[in-house]
Design a protein around this motif. Structure first.
Motif, PDB file in Angstrom:
ATOM      1  N   LEU A   1       1.068  -1.457  -0.198  1.00  0.00           N
ATOM      2  CA  LEU A   1      -0.216  -0.328   0.060  1.00  0.00           C
ATOM      3  C   LEU A   1       1.237   1.115  -0.211  1.00  0.00           C
ATOM      4  CD1 LEU A   1      -2.678  -0.928   2.301  1.00  0.00           C
ATOM      5  CD2 LEU A   1      -2.629  -0.884   0.380  1.00  0.00           C
ATOM      6  N   ALA A   2       2.513   1.321  -0.667  1.00  0.00           N
ATOM      7  CA  ALA A   2       2.640   2.439  -0.221  1.00  0.00           C
ATOM      8  C   ALA A   2       2.042   3.291  -1.188  1.00  0.00           C
ATOM      9  CB  ALA A   2       4.478   2.356  -0.840  1.00  0.00           C
TER      10      ALA A   2
ATOM     11  N   SER B   1      -4.723  -8.893  -6.567  1.00  0.00           N
ATOM     12  CA  SER B   1      -3.261  -9.509  -7.215  1.00  0.00           C
ATOM     13  C   SER B   1      -3.641  -9.904  -9.254  1.00  0.00           C
ATOM     14  CB  SER B   1      -2.579  -9.917  -6.637  1.00  0.00           C
ATOM     15  OG  SER B   1      -0.853 -10.863  -6.872  1.00  0.00           O
ATOM     16  N   SER B   2      -2.781  -9.737  -9.923  1.00  0.00           N
ATOM     17  CA  SER B   2      -2.808 -10.711 -11.081  1.00  0.00           C
ATOM     18  C   SER B   2      -0.710 -11.200 -12.047  1.00  0.00           C
ATOM     19  CB  SER B   2      -3.077  -9.584 -11.452  1.00  0.00           C
ATOM     20  OG  SER B   2      -3.326 -10.249 -13.591  1.00  0.00           O
TER      21      SER B   2
ATOM     22  N   ILE C   1       0.785  -7.750 -10.029  1.00  0.00           N
ATOM     23  CA  ILE C   1       0.405  -6.363 -10.403  1.00  0.00           C
ATOM     24  C   ILE C   1      -1.006  -6.576  -9.369  1.00  0.00           C
ATOM     25  CG2 ILE C   1      -1.077  -4.878 -11.714  1.00  0.00           C
ATOM     26  CD1 ILE C   1       1.031  -5.850 -13.905  1.00  0.00           C
ATOM     27  N   GLU C   2      -0.180  -5.282  -8.830  1.00  0.00           N
ATOM     28  CA  GLU C   2      -1.654  -5.645  -7.651  1.00  0.00           C
ATOM     29  C   GLU C   2      -2.320  -3.647  -7.287  1.00  0.00           C
ATOM     30  OE1 GLU C   2       2.004  -8.174  -4.420  1.00  0.00           O
ATOM     31  OE2 GLU C   2       1.350  -5.882  -4.727  1.00  0.00           O
TER      32      GLU C   2
ATOM     33  N   PRO D   1      -7.053 -12.651  -4.103  1.00  0.00           N
ATOM     34  CA  PRO D   1      -6.376 -11.810  -3.025  1.00  0.00           C
ATOM     35  C   PRO D   1      -5.070 -12.064  -3.016  1.00  0.00           C
ATOM     36  CG  PRO D   1      -8.784 -12.714  -2.212  1.00  0.00           C
ATOM     37  CD  PRO D   1      -7.709 -12.976  -4.268  1.00  0.00           C
ATOM     38  N   ALA D   2      -4.126 -10.858  -2.953  1.00  0.00           N
ATOM     39  CA  ALA D   2      -2.513 -10.702  -3.042  1.00  0.00           C
ATOM     40  C   ALA D   2      -2.018 -11.556  -2.024  1.00  0.00           C
ATOM     41  CB  ALA D   2      -2.648  -8.865  -2.252  1.00  0.00           C
ATOM     42  N   GLY D   3      -1.123 -12.389  -1.828  1.00  0.00           N
ATOM     43  CA  GLY D   3      -0.434 -13.449  -1.524  1.00  0.00           C
ATOM     44  C   GLY D   3       0.005 -12.853  -0.056  1.00  0.00           C
ATOM     45  N   ASN D   4       0.502 -11.343  -0.577  1.00  0.00           N
ATOM     46  CA  ASN D   4       1.276 -10.369   0.749  1.00  0.00           C
ATOM     47  C   ASN D   4       0.786  -9.705   1.220  1.00  0.00           C
ATOM     48  OD1 ASN D   4       1.161  -8.781  -1.347  1.00  0.00           O
ATOM     49  ND2 ASN D   4       2.810  -7.947  -1.267  1.00  0.00           N
TER      50      ASN D   4
END
Length: 636
Positions: free
Chosen positions: A262-263, A326-327, A386-387, A421-424
């Motif tokens: 989220l930067a 995320s993709s 890509i998030e 959903p983003a893995g991180n």
């Protein structure tokens, strides 16, 4: 908990009964000190810099056993005689076959290393002196691991440890989870303050300080990212944490800057702090926020961990619940038993250019993109996630479609995973499985102009390409944590290069460090440094990320801190005139050096003040007792 009338508190906690966590209400008093002067407070106004070398085991200055025993009694039994994690696999008093088997076969399924008071997740900076799989006849020695550890669960214990180290001229280390890549969590002959169990949490629905009015969270410095995700879920809000689930979210990660998925939406971890509780070098416990101790408030937000004090808790901004989708996109050329044909290689690098041109579009949509490119055997491979925050699956699918089409148009066989959903980023992880490694790398914060100016773009791409062709692994994260995105309170010590970057890049050298001779170790780093020099040449005046960096980064003061360094050094000298808090390549560390027997840049040596012949004397002492690569043997 203490009442809202505590004089050091200026913020308003709506509906909260106390100012600090319970562990912060137990403070060191004159009654606790009594006649044990070794834990007495320091006097900054009368302080003089510590000179010579820090006391180390076997020297006349090293505290007597009675003093260690008295310290342990004062601490309530919280002093741990440090033993290297892998000592359970060696003959000796620490041998434990059951524990050894867990490390050998099940470490990836438990928290042995994460909850270990001594462990660091990067082996070579310690000196790699007690390896899990030893060579024939190899002994386990203490090396760069701390000698004693204070298992800190109260501020009073931290104050005692700080005062004892200062008064006894000991090397002091601050360790949280041990996710430390260049040796800031270890130090030969040191006393370590272990903040891992400071995990208290409190959600504050309405918090006001200065210009800030909104949700916040009070967080202990020992909270790991995965634990914080559970709190976010429970309270329907979002705070910024590290992408690595077992990284301490509010220790060195935040103090060193702290980037995340989220930067581009909320800024850096350092941008989130509204108030910070910290024990200083004189042993005092203070609050730093926009209204008091403003110099510390500036320095502790991005000026580096293990430098200005021991942070025990913070108040951080809480944002509305934020999802991240995320993709994944991947392609490769080569493989098998033949080298990829030249045309295929050209297509690979054309795709590399297309992706980097797309990167600015990602960050302009508040997203991040994390990718890896490498050459393995005869295969060039590229993978990116890509998030984007707070978008639908349909939106992200449509967003990446032009990139996929452009890559396919040049003849690449692209693998595309639909949005998920983003893995991180998200709850569910249980914080298990991290094990130590031994990798060297460098980093660079590439400015946006490197991807907008055609000539500079071509030079940048060539510099990166050459490093990958040489066999290094490239890891890039697109982000734009600008001051505008970060918002209030602003004015912190985060590297100014973060504010103009669009890509934080790492270059990994997976050369096996263990067993290298000093000459081979140096040669391997020289090759890595030459690759990094090409990156620096195409980004003059930019910087590198303090938490992910080369220990031997040239002109590190500028690279890690930019124009903030003079102010940070002034604060360091005013708040820690003894130079008590030391860690490699931190503010003020140029005044110190670690003298190792083998000359390698590890923490397996005596810490000495630079100059005045002290380093020569220390080298003789180290060589005489087998310090350096061998280190002190684990107590029998």
């Amino acid at each position: 908990m203490r009442s809202l009338l505590v004089p050091t508190l200026f913020a308003v906690f709506a509906g909260v009964k106390g100012a600090n966590f319970a562990y912060e209400t137990e403070l060191l008093t004159s009654a606790d000190i009594g006649n044990f002067s070794a834990i007495a407070f320091g006097n900054v106004s009368a302080a003089a810099p510590l000179e010579g070398c820090r006391a180390s085991p076997g020297t006349a200055e090293w505290p007597l056993e009675q003093e260690w025993s008295q310290l342990n009694s004062s601490l309530g039994g919280a002093l741990i005689k440090a033993v290297p994690p892998a000592a359970v696999c060696y003959d000796g008093p620490a041998k434990d076959e059951a524990a050894c088997n867990i490390l050998l076969f099940n470490a990836t399924f438990n928290r042995y290393y994460i909850n270990n008071p001594v462990n660091s997740f990067s082996e070579w900076p310690e000196g790699d002196t007690c390896h899990l799989r030893p060579a024939s006849g190899e002994a386990c020695v203490q090396g760069g691991f701390s000698t004693y550890v204070v298992n800190a669960t109260t501020v009073k214990q931290i104050q005692m440890a700080v005062n004892f180290a200062r008064n006894k001229n000991l090397r002091l280390v601050i360790k949280n989870t041990g996710h430390d890549l260049i040796g800031r969590s270890v130090g030969a002959g040191s006393l370590s303050i272990w903040t891992h169990w400071l995990k208290d949490f409190e959600f504050v629905p309405q918090y006001e300080i200065g210009e800030y009015s909104g949700m916040a969270a009070r967080v202990g410095t020992g909270i790991e990212s995965w634990e914080m995700f559970a709190h976010m879920s429970d309270h329907n809000m979002t705070t910024l944490v590290a992408g690595g689930y077992t990284v301490g979210a509010y220790g060195g990660w935040l103090q060193g800057g702290g980037h995340s998925a989220l930067a581009s939406k909320y800024g850096l971890g350092a941008d989130q702090a509204l108030s910070i509780q910290v024990v200083l070098a004189d042993g005092s416990f203070v609050t730093a926020d926009p209204t008091q101790n403003t110099d510390l408030f500036f320095a502790l937000r991005g000026g580096g961990g293990s430098t200005f004090g021991v942070v025990t808790s913070l108040v951080v901004k809480a944002h509305p619940p934020t999802t991240v989708l995320s993709s994944t996109i991947a392609y490769s050329v080569g493989g098998g038993f033949t080298d990829p044909v030249p045309g295929a290689i050209d297509k690979f690098w054309t795709g590399f250019d297309i992706y980097h041109q797309f990167g600015n579009k990602v960050v302009d949509n508040q997203g991040t993109a994390c990718y890896v490119s490498r050459l393995t055997n005869t295969t060039f491979s590229f993978t990116t996630d890509i998030e984007l925050p707070d978008v639908s699956e349909d939106f992200l699918a449509e967003f990446v479609r032009p990139l996929v089409e452009d890559l396919e148009a040049v003849g690449l066989n692209v693998t595309y995973d639909p949005p998920s959903p983003a893995g991180n980023w998200g709850a569910g992880a249980q914080g298990r499985g991290d094990t130590p490694g031994s990798t060297r790398f460098g980093s660079r914060l590439f400015p946006r102009e490197n991807f907008e100016d055609p000539t500079l773009f071509a030079a940048t791409q060539l510099a990166i390409r050459r490093s990958i062709e040489e066999g290094y692994t490239f890891h890039g994260i697109h982000m734009v944590p600008t001051e505008e995105v970060a918002g209030y309170p602003g004015n912190n010590a985060a590297n100014p290069a973060f504010r103009t970057t669009t890509m934080h890049a790492d270059l990994f050298d997976f050369t096996q460090q263990r067993g290298l001779t000093p000459a081979a170790f140096t040669q391997a780093h020289d090759r890595l440094a030459a690759a990094m020099d090409r990156w620096r040449a195409v980004s003059p005046g930019a910087g590198a990320y303090f938490n992910e960096a080369d220990l031997e980064e040239p002109d590190w003061q500028q690279a890690f801190f930019g124009t903030n360094y003079p102010r940070l050094l002034e604060i360091k000298r005013e708040r820690d005139p003894w130079g008590l808090f030391y860690a490699p390549v931190t503010v003020g560390s140029e005044a110190w050096t670690v003298v190792t027997e083998d000359g390698l840049p590890t923490q397996n040596g005596v810490l000495c003040r630079v100059g005045n012949g002290t380093t020569t004397a220390a080298a003789a002492v180290a060589a005489g007792r087998g310090h350096g690569k061998r280190g002190w043997r684990v107590a029998q």
